[in-house]
Write a protein that holds these residues in place. Structure first.
Motif, PDB file in Angstrom:
ATOM      1  N   GLN A  82       1.532   4.135 -18.431  1.00  0.00           N
ATOM      2  CA  GLN A  82       1.717   3.586 -17.234  1.00  0.00           C
ATOM      3  C   GLN A  82       2.478   4.699 -16.245  1.00  0.00           C
ATOM      4  OE1 GLN A  82       4.083   0.358 -18.184  1.00  0.00           O
ATOM      5  NE2 GLN A  82       2.421  -1.037 -17.529  1.00  0.00           N
ATOM      6  N   ILE A  83       2.253   4.430 -15.020  1.00  0.00           N
ATOM      7  CA  ILE A  83       2.860   5.219 -13.764  1.00  0.00           C
ATOM      8  C   ILE A  83       4.194   4.528 -13.689  1.00  0.00           C
ATOM      9  CG2 ILE A  83       2.974   6.247 -11.664  1.00  0.00           C
ATOM     10  CD1 ILE A  83       0.028   6.673 -11.973  1.00  0.00           C
ATOM     11  N   GLY A  84       5.409   5.116 -13.942  1.00  0.00           N
ATOM     12  CA  GLY A  84       6.636   4.290 -13.825  1.00  0.00           C
ATOM     13  C   GLY A  84       7.226   4.511 -12.356  1.00  0.00           C
ATOM     14  N   THR A 116       2.869   0.279 -12.589  1.00  0.00           N
ATOM     15  CA  THR A 116       3.538  -1.047 -12.870  1.00  0.00           C
ATOM     16  C   THR A 116       3.866  -1.537 -11.320  1.00  0.00           C
ATOM     17  OG1 THR A 116       5.749  -0.021 -12.533  1.00  0.00           O
ATOM     18  CG2 THR A 116       4.592  -0.070 -14.718  1.00  0.00           C
ATOM     19  N   GLU A 117       4.012  -2.904 -11.333  1.00  0.00           N
ATOM     20  CA  GLU A 117       4.430  -3.469 -10.245  1.00  0.00           C
ATOM     21  C   GLU A 117       5.348  -3.072  -9.453  1.00  0.00           C
ATOM     22  OE1 GLU A 117       4.304  -8.026 -10.981  1.00  0.00           O
ATOM     23  OE2 GLU A 117       4.682  -8.144  -8.685  1.00  0.00           O
ATOM     24  N   LEU A 147      -2.653  -3.817  -7.052  1.00  0.00           N
ATOM     25  CA  LEU A 147      -2.095  -5.146  -6.254  1.00  0.00           C
ATOM     26  C   LEU A 147      -2.864  -5.033  -4.870  1.00  0.00           C
ATOM     27  CD1 LEU A 147       1.804  -4.970  -6.735  1.00  0.00           C
ATOM     28  CD2 LEU A 147       0.288  -6.293  -7.760  1.00  0.00           C
ATOM     29  N   ALA A 148      -3.005  -6.336  -4.403  1.00  0.00           N
ATOM     30  CA  ALA A 148      -3.669  -6.472  -3.338  1.00  0.00           C
ATOM     31  C   ALA A 148      -2.833  -5.907  -2.046  1.00  0.00           C
ATOM     32  CB  ALA A 148      -3.867  -7.834  -2.905  1.00  0.00           C
ATOM     33  N   THR A 149      -1.654  -5.874  -2.250  1.00  0.00           N
ATOM     34  CA  THR A 149      -0.825  -5.213  -1.092  1.00  0.00           C
ATOM     35  C   THR A 149      -0.971  -3.706  -0.774  1.00  0.00           C
ATOM     36  OG1 THR A 149       1.143  -5.108  -2.798  1.00  0.00           O
ATOM     37  CG2 THR A 149       1.077  -7.115  -0.909  1.00  0.00           C
ATOM     38  N   ILE A 150      -1.254  -3.156  -1.953  1.00  0.00           N
ATOM     39  CA  ILE A 150      -1.664  -1.720  -2.268  1.00  0.00           C
ATOM     40  C   ILE A 150      -3.075  -1.466  -1.471  1.00  0.00           C
ATOM     41  CG2 ILE A 150      -2.382   0.213  -3.538  1.00  0.00           C
ATOM     42  CD1 ILE A 150       0.532   0.041  -3.634  1.00  0.00           C
ATOM     43  N   LYS A 151      -3.926  -2.402  -1.955  1.00  0.00           N
ATOM     44  CA  LYS A 151      -5.609  -2.141  -1.517  1.00  0.00           C
ATOM     45  C   LYS A 151      -5.502  -2.325  -0.242  1.00  0.00           C
ATOM     46  CE  LYS A 151      -7.532  -4.325  -5.242  1.00  0.00           C
ATOM     47  NZ  LYS A 151      -8.540  -5.325  -6.074  1.00  0.00           N
ATOM     48  N   SER A 152      -4.771  -3.319   0.494  1.00  0.00           N
ATOM     49  CA  SER A 152      -5.145  -3.988   1.939  1.00  0.00           C
ATOM     50  C   SER A 152      -4.643  -2.567   2.899  1.00  0.00           C
ATOM     51  CB  SER A 152      -4.468  -5.160   2.230  1.00  0.00           C
ATOM     52  OG  SER A 152      -2.840  -5.007   2.035  1.00  0.00           O
TER      53      SER A 152
END
Ligand SMILES: [Zn+2]
Length: 297
Positions: A82-84, A116-117, A147-152
């Motif tokens: 995981q990328i922390g 991670t989130e 996450l959708a927020t990243i994708k968008s």
């Protein structure tokens, strides 16, 4: 550049030349397609001070630093699991400071779906308001986990998949041995994965196995040493030991042959256990095998 990714790369190269590249790209494609190499070359192109079309010059200070993998404005984030959030915060601090070489700054995040989130949230502000001349290149083979927020906030780029004949044509330039066409079909759109599988197959051959046994019987090595060398190919060692034992099964076969058979059956069961100590079970098997040879000679 891999032949099946050349067109995509040239298109991005033209956009860089026209100063029209989006500052954040999400590069998608299955594992073994060549995404990592693609983004690394894209980063090097962005950093080159004397680009020639979609090619780097190879001679400027940036290119020389890239060749030495020590470019101070190229930042890479990756992780086995995981990328922390600390990894992301650290790299954002570096991005905010001005470029060491007064050119572009590039951040590559390999397997961005492993963020991670909180890592993803820490990245959001940089994605929204990037510092000047800063590019974020994210790769993923599991876009549905991002996450959708990243994708968008990214421009999504799905890399093209090579047809089977293109995969085979390239793998044949890298690999000498025979390639089973049905096996290749399992990896048709993932040339690098196919090559890795073929090389893995070739790494532990029957020839290596027989030479190891010969050395064992001549006292040049011992069962534990062989078991340590061979533990990654434990299934093959077991299979070939069983075939070998079957070959020795004559009516007057010594008791040790039957003991080897029993041990092989036991090992088959033991290897199914994911937590098994492979070196230990292979050592026991090879010890039994050595006893058979001794009885036969
Ligand atoms: Zn250059």
């Amino acid at each position: 550049m891999f032949p099946w990714l050349e067109d995509s790369f040239k298109q991005l190269g033209s956009r860089i030349a026209a100063n029209k590249l989006h500052h954040a790209l999400l590069i998608q494609g299955p594992a073994g397609l060549g995404k990592s190499s693609f983004v690394l070359q894209l980063a090097q192109l962005l950093l080159c001070k004397a680009r020639q079309g979609h090619k780097v010059c190879g001679q400027c200070q940036s290119c020389l630093l890239n060749a030495a993998t020590t470019h101070p404005d190229l930042h890479v984030v990756e992780s086995d699991k995981q990328i922390g959030v600390d990894q992301i915060r650290d790299v954002i601090k570096k991005l905010v400071s001005s470029a060491h070489l007064s050119g572009a700054k590039v951040l590559i995040i390999y397997d961005a779906h492993t963020m991670t989130e909180s890592s993803a949230n820490a990245l959001l502000k940089t994605l929204e308001e990037p510092t000047a001349n800063t590019f974020l290149l994210l790769t993923t083979d599991k876009p549905e986990r991002i996450l959708a927020t990243i994708k968008s906030r990214c421009e999504k780029l799905a890399l093209p998949l090579p047809p089977l004949d293109a995969t085979l044509a390239w793998v044949k330039t890298q690999f000498d041995g025979e390639i089973d066409i049905n096996f290749a079909k399992l990896f048709s759109a993932r040339p690098l994965a196919l090559l890795a599988e073929l090389q893995e197959e070739q790494k532990f051959t029957y020839d290596i196995f027989s030479r190891g046994l010969e050395a064992l019987l001549q006292g040049q090595t011992n069962a534990m040493q062989l078991a340590m060398d061979w533990q990654d190919s434990a299934d093959k060692v077991l299979k070939w030991t069983q075939y070998w034992a079957r070959q020795q099964c004559t009516d007057d076969a010594p008791e040790t042959v039957w003991q080897l058979h029993q041990q092989a059956t036991k090992v088959t069961q033991q290897l199914r256990n994911p937590g098994v100590n492979k070196t230990l079970v292979l050592t026991e098997l090879l010890d039994k095998l050595a006893l058979v040879k001794v009885a036969l000679t």
